[in-house]
Design a protein around this motif. Structure first.
Motif, PDB file in Angstrom:
ATOM      1  N   LEU A  12      15.859 -19.152 -19.452  1.00  0.00           N
ATOM      2  CA  LEU A  12      15.421 -20.358 -20.141  1.00  0.00           C
ATOM      3  C   LEU A  12      14.241 -20.965 -19.413  1.00  0.00           C
ATOM      4  O   LEU A  12      14.155 -20.940 -18.202  1.00  0.00           O
ATOM      5  CB  LEU A  12      16.551 -21.380 -20.191  1.00  0.00           C
ATOM      6  N   VAL A  13      13.332 -21.501 -20.180  1.00  0.00           N
ATOM      7  CA  VAL A  13      12.194 -22.183 -19.597  1.00  0.00           C
ATOM      8  C   VAL A  13      12.398 -23.677 -19.805  1.00  0.00           C
ATOM      9  O   VAL A  13      12.521 -24.136 -20.926  1.00  0.00           O
ATOM     10  CB  VAL A  13      10.885 -21.738 -20.274  1.00  0.00           C
ATOM     11  N   GLY A  14      12.506 -24.403 -18.710  1.00  0.00           N
ATOM     12  CA  GLY A  14      12.722 -25.846 -18.815  1.00  0.00           C
ATOM     13  C   GLY A  14      11.437 -26.550 -19.197  1.00  0.00           C
ATOM     14  O   GLY A  14      10.367 -26.163 -18.769  1.00  0.00           O
ATOM     15  N   VAL A  15      11.557 -27.549 -20.030  1.00  0.00           N
ATOM     16  CA  VAL A  15      10.363 -28.292 -20.441  1.00  0.00           C
ATOM     17  C   VAL A  15      10.621 -29.796 -20.363  1.00  0.00           C
ATOM     18  O   VAL A  15      11.760 -30.246 -20.476  1.00  0.00           O
ATOM     19  CB  VAL A  15       9.927 -27.927 -21.880  1.00  0.00           C
ATOM     20  N   GLY A  16       9.569 -30.526 -20.173  1.00  0.00           N
ATOM     21  CA  GLY A  16       9.671 -31.977 -20.126  1.00  0.00           C
ATOM     22  C   GLY A  16       9.638 -32.577 -21.507  1.00  0.00           C
ATOM     23  O   GLY A  16       9.629 -31.860 -22.498  1.00  0.00           O
ATOM     24  N   ALA A  17       9.624 -33.883 -21.567  1.00  0.00           N
ATOM     25  CA  ALA A  17       9.632 -34.561 -22.863  1.00  0.00           C
ATOM     26  C   ALA A  17       8.345 -35.339 -23.082  1.00  0.00           C
ATOM     27  O   ALA A  17       8.282 -36.250 -23.879  1.00  0.00           O
ATOM     28  CB  ALA A  17      10.834 -35.490 -22.954  1.00  0.00           C
ATOM     29  N   ALA A  18       7.300 -34.948 -22.363  1.00  0.00           N
ATOM     30  CA  ALA A  18       6.034 -35.675 -22.454  1.00  0.00           C
ATOM     31  C   ALA A  18       5.441 -35.571 -23.853  1.00  0.00           C
ATOM     32  O   ALA A  18       5.568 -34.549 -24.518  1.00  0.00           O
ATOM     33  CB  ALA A  18       5.050 -35.119 -21.441  1.00  0.00           C
ATOM     34  N   VAL A  19       4.863 -36.639 -24.305  1.00  0.00           N
ATOM     35  CA  VAL A  19       4.184 -36.637 -25.594  1.00  0.00           C
ATOM     36  C   VAL A  19       2.713 -36.967 -25.360  1.00  0.00           C
ATOM     37  O   VAL A  19       2.391 -37.929 -24.683  1.00  0.00           O
ATOM     38  CB  VAL A  19       4.795 -37.676 -26.556  1.00  0.00           C
ATOM     39  N   THR A  20       1.856 -36.138 -25.871  1.00  0.00           N
ATOM     40  CA  THR A  20       0.420 -36.375 -25.738  1.00  0.00           C
ATOM     41  C   THR A  20      -0.106 -36.809 -27.097  1.00  0.00           C
ATOM     42  O   THR A  20       0.209 -36.190 -28.104  1.00  0.00           O
ATOM     43  CB  THR A  20      -0.301 -35.065 -25.361  1.00  0.00           C
ATOM     44  N   ARG A  81       4.733  -9.851 -22.850  1.00  0.00           N
ATOM     45  CA  ARG A  81       5.933 -10.631 -23.116  1.00  0.00           C
ATOM     46  C   ARG A  81       6.223 -10.739 -24.603  1.00  0.00           C
ATOM     47  O   ARG A  81       5.329 -10.704 -25.438  1.00  0.00           O
ATOM     48  CB  ARG A  81       5.717 -12.057 -22.600  1.00  0.00           C
ATOM     49  N   SER A  82       7.491 -10.924 -24.881  1.00  0.00           N
ATOM     50  CA  SER A  82       7.948 -11.107 -26.251  1.00  0.00           C
ATOM     51  C   SER A  82       8.944 -12.262 -26.228  1.00  0.00           C
ATOM     52  O   SER A  82       9.963 -12.183 -25.548  1.00  0.00           O
ATOM     53  CB  SER A  82       8.610  -9.806 -26.697  1.00  0.00           C
ATOM     54  N   THR A  91      11.297 -28.005 -30.795  1.00  0.00           N
ATOM     55  CA  THR A  91      11.392 -29.473 -30.734  1.00  0.00           C
ATOM     56  C   THR A  91      11.695 -29.949 -29.310  1.00  0.00           C
ATOM     57  O   THR A  91      11.426 -31.090 -28.978  1.00  0.00           O
ATOM     58  CB  THR A  91      12.460 -30.040 -31.693  1.00  0.00           C
ATOM     59  N   ARG A  92      12.262 -29.062 -28.481  1.00  0.00           N
ATOM     60  CA  ARG A  92      12.563 -29.442 -27.094  1.00  0.00           C
ATOM     61  C   ARG A  92      11.378 -29.247 -26.146  1.00  0.00           C
ATOM     62  O   ARG A  92      11.442 -29.637 -25.001  1.00  0.00           O
ATOM     63  CB  ARG A  92      13.779 -28.648 -26.593  1.00  0.00           C
ATOM     64  N   MET A  93      10.318 -28.652 -26.635  1.00  0.00           N
ATOM     65  CA  MET A  93       9.123 -28.462 -25.798  1.00  0.00           C
ATOM     66  C   MET A  93       8.285 -29.743 -25.798  1.00  0.00           C
ATOM     67  O   MET A  93       8.497 -30.620 -26.634  1.00  0.00           O
ATOM     68  CB  MET A  93       8.303 -27.295 -26.354  1.00  0.00           C
ATOM     69  N   LEU A 122       2.092 -22.519 -26.145  1.00  0.00           N
ATOM     70  CA  LEU A 122       2.841 -21.322 -26.545  1.00  0.00           C
ATOM     71  C   LEU A 122       2.120 -20.044 -26.116  1.00  0.00           C
ATOM     72  O   LEU A 122       2.753 -19.068 -25.716  1.00  0.00           O
ATOM     73  CB  LEU A 122       3.064 -21.324 -28.065  1.00  0.00           C
ATOM     74  N   LEU A 123       0.801 -20.068 -26.187  1.00  0.00           N
ATOM     75  CA  LEU A 123       0.026 -18.888 -25.779  1.00  0.00           C
ATOM     76  C   LEU A 123       0.194 -18.635 -24.287  1.00  0.00           C
ATOM     77  O   LEU A 123       0.333 -17.484 -23.846  1.00  0.00           O
ATOM     78  CB  LEU A 123      -1.459 -19.082 -26.115  1.00  0.00           C
ATOM     79  N   GLN A 124       0.215 -19.722 -23.537  1.00  0.00           N
ATOM     80  CA  GLN A 124       0.400 -19.614 -22.091  1.00  0.00           C
ATOM     81  C   GLN A 124       1.789 -19.055 -21.781  1.00  0.00           C
ATOM     82  O   GLN A 124       1.957 -18.158 -20.963  1.00  0.00           O
ATOM     83  CB  GLN A 124       0.243 -20.992 -21.472  1.00  0.00           C
ATOM     84  N   LEU A 125       2.786 -19.589 -22.488  1.00  0.00           N
ATOM     85  CA  LEU A 125       4.168 -19.142 -22.336  1.00  0.00           C
ATOM     86  C   LEU A 125       4.290 -17.642 -22.618  1.00  0.00           C
ATOM     87  O   LEU A 125       4.998 -16.908 -21.927  1.00  0.00           O
ATOM     88  CB  LEU A 125       5.030 -19.930 -23.331  1.00  0.00           C
ATOM     89  N   ALA A 126       3.551 -17.191 -23.631  1.00  0.00           N
ATOM     90  CA  ALA A 126       3.648 -15.793 -24.054  1.00  0.00           C
ATOM     91  C   ALA A 126       2.748 -14.875 -23.245  1.00  0.00           C
ATOM     92  O   ALA A 126       2.798 -13.659 -23.414  1.00  0.00           O
ATOM     93  CB  ALA A 126       3.292 -15.683 -25.536  1.00  0.00           C
ATOM     94  N   GLY A 127       1.906 -15.461 -22.395  1.00  0.00           N
ATOM     95  CA  GLY A 127       1.011 -14.633 -21.584  1.00  0.00           C
ATOM     96  C   GLY A 127      -0.151 -14.054 -22.372  1.00  0.00           C
ATOM     97  O   GLY A 127      -0.669 -12.989 -22.044  1.00  0.00           O
ATOM     98  N   VAL A 128      -0.570 -14.770 -23.430  1.00  0.00           N
ATOM     99  CA  VAL A 128      -1.730 -14.320 -24.205  1.00  0.00           C
ATOM    100  C   VAL A 128      -2.998 -14.601 -23.395  1.00  0.00           C
ATOM    101  O   VAL A 128      -3.156 -15.671 -22.816  1.00  0.00           O
ATOM    102  CB  VAL A 128      -1.794 -15.053 -25.565  1.00  0.00           C
ATOM    103  N   GLY A 129      -3.884 -13.635 -23.353  1.00  0.00           N
ATOM    104  CA  GLY A 129      -5.129 -13.776 -22.589  1.00  0.00           C
ATOM    105  C   GLY A 129      -6.000 -14.891 -23.147  1.00  0.00           C
ATOM    106  O   GLY A 129      -6.103 -15.049 -24.364  1.00  0.00           O
ATOM    107  N   PRO A 130      -6.644 -15.670 -22.262  1.00  0.00           N
ATOM    108  CA  PRO A 130      -7.436 -16.826 -22.698  1.00  0.00           C
ATOM    109  C   PRO A 130      -8.674 -16.445 -23.513  1.00  0.00           C
ATOM    110  O   PRO A 130      -9.239 -17.279 -24.209  1.00  0.00           O
ATOM    111  CB  PRO A 130      -7.843 -17.516 -21.383  1.00  0.00           C
TER     112      PRO A 130
END
Ligand code: MTE
Ligand code: MO
Length: 203
Positions: A12-20, A81-82, A91-93, A122-130
């Motif tokens: 599991l990847v823990g995430v905060g509740a920050a809203v931007t 990654r998959s 919704t928890r991210m 999400l791209l960062q989480l999935a390891g998608v190249g920038p």
């Protein structure tokens, strides 16, 4: 959320509740003052659920069963990654907000308030190249707008969201529930609804 790596371990990847809150100053808003003379517009500003016109409804796209199925998942794919996410996972991210228009070539443009997860997150989480093009696919079985490719410039823009809410409410089925793309400076046809997968475009 399940994350599959080479060793097939799930964690599991823990995430905060920050809203931007992000406000996009994108051109193309409609002017209310013109509404009374806009007799030939195929869609009238404000019509449709949640104050936004609908291009193609969930019924017309043939996606109603799939999008309301609790088994629906969003698939993130890169060569390394998959990741499979439920709507609850999303919704928890960390949530971000953006004020952005949908501008349809049919002749309407309506600005709305969107809330969801930054695509960049999400791209960062999935390891998608920038520097890689991103392919976004809908659960929609056929139709010209079921897939879009997004250059990295748009994909990593902090205003580009995988939207879960529209104008303060859970996204309506006709607007792309469980989630849809909303990005600044892109024509309406590329704002893909009813997402199924987000992947690094193969070379
Ligand atoms: N999967 C899918 N996404 C889609 C479409 C579609 O037909 N299928 N139509 C596009 C078009 S042409 C527009 S203008 C916008 C409209 O979004 P809305 O119906 O939520 O206003 O969705 C876009 N996303
Ligand atoms: Mo459109």
């Amino acid at each position: 959320m399940s994350v599959e790596r080479g060793d097939r371990r799930t964690f599991l990847v823990g995430v905060g509740a920050a809203v931007t809150t992000l406000v996009g100053l994108t051109a193309g808003q409609s002017f209310d003052v013109l509404a009374p003379v806009n007799l030939f517009a195929p869609r009238v500003k404000g019509q449709g659920p949640q104050g936004l016109p609908v291009n193609r409804t969930a019924g017309q796209a043939g996606v109603q069963d799939v999008i309301l199925d609790p088994a629906w998942r969003l698939h993130l794919e890169s060569p390394s990654r998959s990741i499979v996410l439920s709507r609850d996972d999303l919704t928890r991210m960390p949530q971000a907000e953006a004020v952005l228009p949908i501008a349809c070539v049919e002749g309407w443009s309506t600005t709305a308030h969107w809330r969801g997860v930054q695509l960049a997150y999400l791209l960062q989480l999935a390891g998608v190249g920038p520097d890689r093009t991103v392919r976004l696919e809908s659960v929609q079985p056929r139709g010209p707008y079921r897939v879009t490719t997004m250059p990295p410039h748009y994909a990593w823009d902090p205003l580009t969201l995988v939207a879960l809410e529209l104008n303060g409410q859970t996204l309506d089925a006709d607007h792309g529930f469980p989630c849809r793309i909303i990005a600044p400076g892109r024509p309406g046809v590329l704002q893909t609804k009813w997402l199924h997968s987000i992947r690094e475009e193969p070379t």
